[in-house]
Design an enzyme around this catalytic site. Sequence first.
Site, short mmCIF file in Angstrom:
data_model
loop_
_atom_site.label_atom_id
_atom_site.label_comp_id
_atom_site.label_asym_id
_atom_site.label_seq_id
_atom_site.Cartn_x
_atom_site.Cartn_y
_atom_site.Cartn_z
N ASP A 10 0.86 -1.19 0.00
CA ASP A 10 0.00 0.00 0.00
C ASP A 10 0.89 1.24 0.00
OD1 ASP A 10 -2.04 -1.79 0.16
OD2 ASP A 10 -2.83 -1.11 2.09
N ASP A 131 -15.99 -3.50 -1.46
CA ASP A 131 -15.54 -3.17 -0.11
C ASP A 131 -16.75 -2.95 0.79
OD1 ASP A 131 -12.96 -3.21 -1.16
OD2 ASP A 131 -13.04 -1.08 -1.65
#
Length: 243
Positions: A10, A131
């Site tokens: 990330d 998500d």
Amino acid sequence: MALIVFPAIDLKGGQVVRLAEGDMDRATVYGDDPAAQALLFAEAGAQYLHVVDLDGAFAGKVVNAEAVESIVKAFPGHVQLGGGIRNREAIERWFDLGVSRVVIGTAALEDPELVRQASADFPGGIVVAVDARDGMVATKGWADVSTVSILDMARRFEDAGVAALLFTDVGRDGLLKGCNIEATVDLARATNIPVIASGGVAGISDIRVLSVHAKDGIEGVITGRALYDGRLDLATALAVAAL
């Protein structure tokens, strides 16, 4: 079919970080050389990598382009990239630069035709991010929660030719609480699209259980903090996933 293990990188401000529950103010920095981190994962045996431009997810456009490009050049396997990819130009740019798959989340909810067109033009290259916060789809870097359920979102793309659904339980992400296996398996069984599990992987037990459910349509699992904190050994995870 063996479970794919995707180590995660990330990116925030060009650095390798992990967030807690998607909160940019709760970021832990694990390094400032993303390409070197990608190589470490490759040396442990990883053939797939999951990269997220976190700044891009919030900005709605590519922010960490330089870091992503360095990862793609360094990593010998397949790179799956998400974060702020919301138009055709961005999709084409990343495929041109050698990314194997792009992950589309916010745009999949707001512009499903973009996903359908891209899936037709780049077969096997488009992943839809589903998500979840309390069963509803979260978008814009998880800052917004829609009124669309996870299953409704998934079913919108069953005939679109997407490669996979990336399912993340936002409430578990980066917290090492264990993957929400029940919800992930339920989604995989309810749709004909392969599902990638993400969010909360705590250790080898998550990998072991998910690999058992590969037959239910679980294609892979993304893991980040457990690797960086030393709770999960990547080579061991890959070996278990291959059984």
